[in-house]
Design an enzyme around this catalytic site. Structure first.
Site, short mmCIF file in Angstrom:
data_model
loop_
_atom_site.label_atom_id
_atom_site.label_comp_id
_atom_site.label_asym_id
_atom_site.label_seq_id
_atom_site.Cartn_x
_atom_site.Cartn_y
_atom_site.Cartn_z
N ASP A 1 0.84 -1.20 0.00
CA ASP A 1 0.00 0.00 0.00
C ASP A 1 0.88 1.25 0.00
OD1 ASP A 1 -1.94 2.04 0.61
OD2 ASP A 1 -3.24 0.45 1.36
N SER B 1 -7.03 4.11 -2.09
CA SER B 1 -6.87 2.65 -2.16
C SER B 1 -8.15 1.93 -2.58
CB SER B 1 -6.41 2.10 -0.80
OG SER B 1 -5.18 2.65 -0.43
N ASP C 1 -10.23 -3.00 5.74
CA ASP C 1 -9.77 -1.77 5.12
C ASP C 1 -9.90 -1.90 3.59
OD1 ASP C 1 -8.79 0.79 5.04
OD2 ASP C 1 -6.78 0.30 5.75
N THR D 1 -8.06 -1.98 0.74
CA THR D 1 -7.38 -2.92 -0.16
C THR D 1 -7.86 -4.35 0.01
OG1 THR D 1 -5.46 -1.47 -0.31
CG2 THR D 1 -5.13 -3.77 -0.88
N ARG E 1 -15.91 3.06 1.73
CA ARG E 1 -14.92 2.19 2.36
C ARG E 1 -15.00 2.19 3.88
NH1 ARG E 1 -9.00 4.71 1.33
NH2 ARG E 1 -8.51 3.28 3.04
N GLU F 1 -1.47 -8.03 1.59
CA GLU F 1 -1.20 -6.59 1.61
C GLU F 1 -0.25 -6.22 2.74
OE1 GLU F 1 -3.44 -2.25 2.04
OE2 GLU F 1 -4.17 -3.98 3.17
N ASP G 1 2.00 2.53 3.49
CA ASP G 1 1.18 3.72 3.26
C ASP G 1 0.93 4.50 4.56
OD1 ASP G 1 -1.27 5.15 1.68
OD2 ASP G 1 -1.99 4.48 3.63
N LYS G 2 0.57 3.80 5.61
CA LYS G 2 0.20 4.48 6.85
C LYS G 2 1.39 5.21 7.46
CE LYS G 2 -3.46 1.08 7.59
NZ LYS G 2 -4.50 1.93 7.01
N HIS H 1 2.06 8.31 5.31
CA HIS H 1 1.16 9.39 5.71
C HIS H 1 1.69 10.13 6.94
CE1 HIS H 1 -2.29 9.13 3.06
NE2 HIS H 1 -2.43 7.82 3.26
N ASP I 1 -1.02 -0.05 -4.71
CA ASP I 1 -2.31 0.49 -5.12
C ASP I 1 -2.17 1.88 -5.70
OD1 ASP I 1 -1.50 1.40 -2.65
OD2 ASP I 1 -3.42 1.10 -1.66
N HIS I 2 -1.25 2.67 -5.14
CA HIS I 2 -1.00 4.03 -5.62
C HIS I 2 0.38 4.44 -5.12
CE1 HIS I 2 -1.70 5.16 -1.45
NE2 HIS I 2 -2.86 4.50 -1.50
N HIS J 1 -1.24 10.98 -0.96
CA HIS J 1 -0.89 10.13 -2.11
C HIS J 1 -0.45 11.01 -3.27
CE1 HIS J 1 -4.24 7.16 -0.61
NE2 HIS J 1 -3.22 7.26 0.24
#
Length: 588
Positions: free
Chosen positions: A55, A107, A164, A166, A177, A327, A332-333, A336, A374-375, A436
């Protein structure tokens, strides 16, 4: 057709390419990755598919993880020789097509792309677009649902809440989501609750889909009470247990699972699972004094992503075929949160989990392994003496400096959220939630149809690859184009090409044992029948027939004695017959 367009090398195939895991490829005493790639082309339908999603894992995140272990370090990512890029844009709400593109997606929409092959709105889970985010769209069938319909086993693993975005895209359909548990859905997706006649929350749908393996965080979502249907009043966990699920909540419980006949629900934390590494917080401008990351932050009672992946493959592998999505969520987290060490640790843990899948693929060459993100995300590797606060009046970003294992400074900046010069920065940049980005994401693959990822594609293109509908190689044309000069203008005449003697390429993976068997991959041209045989001396140990284009197979070697075995491919066609052989010493 020119030689360069053929799926196998037509000249120089006298040498057998012996493939080692992540190794160089020896032909005539020199490394030859081109011959390896030709030999690895395989257009057969995969029996198993394992999809890894990092992610927010763009090229910068992978490179930072690689460099942290030293400039010459190599990762399991680097064992996958087919590499490409995917665009990831989503769409904005509208009453009907054409929909306006959104170039910095989330995501939910990007996951829907590979899961269903269709574009949708941000925040939406495997449903089509609609006039507004609060209006549900059309449900799209997912890859995982197709594998289930074909009678195959399926699994879903994540270090996030398993509800979540994904992990949700494969086994649920919902407009928002955030509707992860029954209570969440009542508040935000009222028309989709079971009480309103809908399919219920993401947690309910994952259980109702009867996935064979569900492993991750998000226990609190499954402890919410169901609002309608036959299980009204029960928690989602109780509903799962009523459907025969084995329920575990810690690492020891996961280790103890051995029964493949019953589905498994493993929920190892109330929310997102704990991160692997910790380190200094990012700071405004230049960042902190370089320090090494602290490894081993995850509590022992929580299984690692590697442990969950290992168990999932073991539980799903029944010889009939399976689909597994894994995943690494907190790349990702931590991105962020502008948390460099957290981000690097999560990427390296996903790389270790990938190593488990690649080792499995080495002995099961009919398995397709695909890795992507995912991105893309915010972090950038910059010069260690760069100072992002030097330009007055422009947004100021955050930086973090870590000491690599070769004693150098790796500097990462996080500049998608910041403060203008003169404003007071927050003490904790993790509260800012860096954003993102819209960059293309890398895609890696190995196994049947893996070459379909080459070049630049769109995330929706992964759908056909994951369901085995892509053809990574095709047989050469049976016609040839000849230009002739005749009275009048030059014309192009198409004549049937003469059918030649079959041509074959053989790849044999090293490290074979009597227990694992011998994994081979064969590519054939102008053949009608293809057969591969394993012998030791004059004794035939195993024989398998392949398609006219070749394919992958694992030849049983349990009856072999310690020593050398011989693999022979025999092909016959209208133009004659051909053979190709290789010898291999069994590892044990």
């Amino acid at each position: 057709m020119t030689l360069s367009r053929l799926p196998v090398a037509l000249g120089g195939l006298g040498a057998v390419v012996v493939l080692g895991v992540g190794a160089s490829f020896a032909v005539g005493g020199t490394d030859n990755p081109t011959n390896d790639t030709r030999a690895a082309l395989d257009g057969s339908k995969p029996k198993n598919v394992i999809l890894f999603i990092g992610d927010g894992m763009g090229t910068q995140e992978v490179t930072a993880a690689r460099y942290y272990n030293g400039a010459t370090n190599r990762l399991n990512f680097d064992r996958l020789k087919f590499t490409g890029f995917d665009t990831t844009w989503s769409v904005k709400p509208a009453a009907s097509a054409p929909y306006t593109p959104d170039y910095a997606p989330d995501s939910a929409s990007t996951g829907t792309e590979w899961a269903t092959g269709r574009k949708t709105l941000d925040e939406r889970i495997s449903q089509g677009p609609s006039p507004s985010i609060s209006t549900p769209g059309e449900n799209y069938k997912t890859v995982m649902e197709e594998w289930q319909a074909a009678g195959k086993r399926v699994g879903n693993v994540s270090t996030a809440e398993i509800t979540d975005a994904t992990p949700a895209v494969q086994a649920s359909h919902i407009s928002l989501r955030g509707c992860q548990g029954p209570t969440d859905t009542t508040a935000s997706c009222a028309t989709e609750t079971k009480a309103a006649g809908g399919p219920g929350s993401i947690a309910e749908q994952e259980v109702d889909h009867k996935l064979d393996v569900i492993l991750g965080g998000g226990r609190s979502r499954f402890e919410q009470p169901i609002t309608g249907g036959p299980d009204a009043g029960k928690t989602v966990v109780q509903s799962a247990q009523g459907k025969g699920y084995q329920y575990v909540t810690d690492a020891n419980g996961l280790t103890g699972l051995t029964d493949k006949s019953k589905p498994v629900l493993g929920l190892f934390k109330s929310g997102t699972m704990s991160q692997e590494w910790t380190g200094p917080a990012a700071q405004l401008g230049k960042g902190n004094t370089p320090v090494a990351c602290t490894e081993g932050a995850r509590p022992a009672n929580e299984p690692s992503l590697t442990a969950m992946t290992t168990k999932a493959i073991n539980l799903l592998d029944d010889g009939k075929g399976f689909f597994l999505q894994v995943e690494g969520a907190s790349i990702d987290k931590r991105d962020h949160a502008a948390d460099a060490c957290g981000q690097i640790g999560e990427t390296l843990e996903m790389d270790r989990a990938l190593g488990v899948a690649l080792d499995y693929q080495a002995s099961h060459p009919d398995t397709l392994v695909v890795v992507t993100a995912d991105h893309s995300h915010t972090s950038q590797i910059v010069a260690e003496d760069a100072d992002s606060s030097a330009t007055t009046g422009l947004p100021t970003g955050y930086s973090s400096n870590v000491l690599t294992k070769d004693g150098q400074t790796l500097s990462l900046t996080y500049g998608t959220v910041g403060y203008r010069a003169g404003q007071s920065p927050v003490a904790d940049p993790s509260t800012l939630s860096q954003q993102h980005t819209g960059s293309v994401v890398p895609v890696w693959a190995i196994g049947p149809q893996a070459s379909a990822v080459l070049g630049t594609n769109d995330h929706t293109d992964l759908f056909d690859l994951l369901r085995g509908a892509k053809v990574a190689q095709t047989a050469p044309s049976t016609t040839t184009t000849v230009t002739q000069t005749v009275p009048g203008p030059t014309t192009t005449v198409v004549k049937p090409a003469p059918v030649g003697k079959p041509r074959i390429a053989l790849a044999v993976r090293s490290g074979a044992t009597r227990k694992s068997g011998v994994a081979v991959s064969v590519a054939a041209v102008d053949a009608k029948t293809v057969k591969v045989t394993l012998k030791q001396g004059t004794k035939t140990l195993a024989t398998k027939s392949l398609s006219s284009k070749g394919g992958s197979a694992t030849l049983g070697a349990s009856k072999a004695k310690k020593g050398t075995v011989k693999i022979t491919v025999s092909a016959s066609g209208a133009g004659g017959s051909a053979t190709k052989s290789a010898s291999l010493k069994l590892a044990k």
